[in-house]
Design a protein around this motif. Structure first.
Motif, short mmCIF file in Angstrom:
data_model
loop_
_atom_site.label_atom_id
_atom_site.label_comp_id
_atom_site.label_asym_id
_atom_site.label_seq_id
_atom_site.Cartn_x
_atom_site.Cartn_y
_atom_site.Cartn_z
N ARG A 28 -7.85 -58.02 -9.57
CA ARG A 28 -9.27 -58.07 -9.22
C ARG A 28 -10.11 -58.27 -10.49
O ARG A 28 -9.69 -57.90 -11.58
CB ARG A 28 -9.71 -56.75 -8.57
N TYR A 30 -13.84 -57.43 -12.24
CA TYR A 30 -14.95 -56.49 -12.21
C TYR A 30 -15.91 -56.81 -13.35
O TYR A 30 -15.51 -57.38 -14.38
CB TYR A 30 -14.47 -55.05 -12.42
N LYS A 60 -9.27 -45.44 -12.72
CA LYS A 60 -9.98 -45.02 -11.53
C LYS A 60 -9.88 -46.07 -10.42
O LYS A 60 -9.66 -45.73 -9.25
CB LYS A 60 -11.44 -44.77 -11.88
N GLN A 61 -10.02 -47.34 -10.77
CA GLN A 61 -10.02 -48.40 -9.76
C GLN A 61 -8.63 -48.68 -9.20
O GLN A 61 -8.47 -48.88 -8.00
CB GLN A 61 -10.59 -49.70 -10.35
N THR A 124 -17.27 -57.66 -7.29
CA THR A 124 -15.83 -57.56 -7.45
C THR A 124 -15.17 -58.70 -6.67
O THR A 124 -15.51 -58.94 -5.52
CB THR A 124 -15.34 -56.21 -6.91
#
Length: 130
Positions: A28, A30, A60-61, A124
């Motif tokens: 992903r 960000y 965290k993600q 995102t």
């Protein structure tokens, strides 16, 4: 006027399962705001603190404790020196399989700089590895 607190045990406990997406390999993009991370930090500690903030964000993600930072990302953070960290960076985080048999986790996160660095109206994005 305080609201009564309901103690429903079935809802209070978060359920982590394969359905939440922790077990799959994904990439992903960000946008991370580094100026928030280094606000009020001593000048000589700003770039190292920004690297720590990127690692913490990736943890965290992606929900992995093992986070590896690419050399290009490190250079991008340090590009303006130790004091003047870029305000924002567009980063790409990949959750990958760990090939090392001795590792306690079967997945790790690899963080690098996104190919394009425009922030306007871009949220995102899931990147296809095709």
């Amino acid at each position: 006027a305080r609201q009564p607190v309901s103690f429903n045990c079935a809802r209070a406990v978060p359920i982590f399962s394969a359905a939440m997406g922790k077990t799959d390999v994904v990439t992903r993009e960000y946008t991370i705001n580094l100026s928030k991370a280094v606000h009020g930090i001593t000048f000589k500690k700003r770039a190292p603190r920004a690297v720590q903030a990127v690692k913490k964000f990736a943890q965290k993600q992606m929900k992995t404790s093992d986070v590896r930072v690419d050399v290009k990302l490190n250079k991008a953070i340090w590009s303006k020196g130790i004091r003047n960290v870029p305000r924002r960076l567009r980063i790409q985080i990949s959750r990958r399989r760990n090939d090392d048999e001795d590792a306690e986790e079967d997945l790790y996160s690899y963080v690098t700089v996104a190919p394009e660095q425009n922030f306007a109206g871009v949220g995102t994005k899931v990147v296809d590895d095709a």
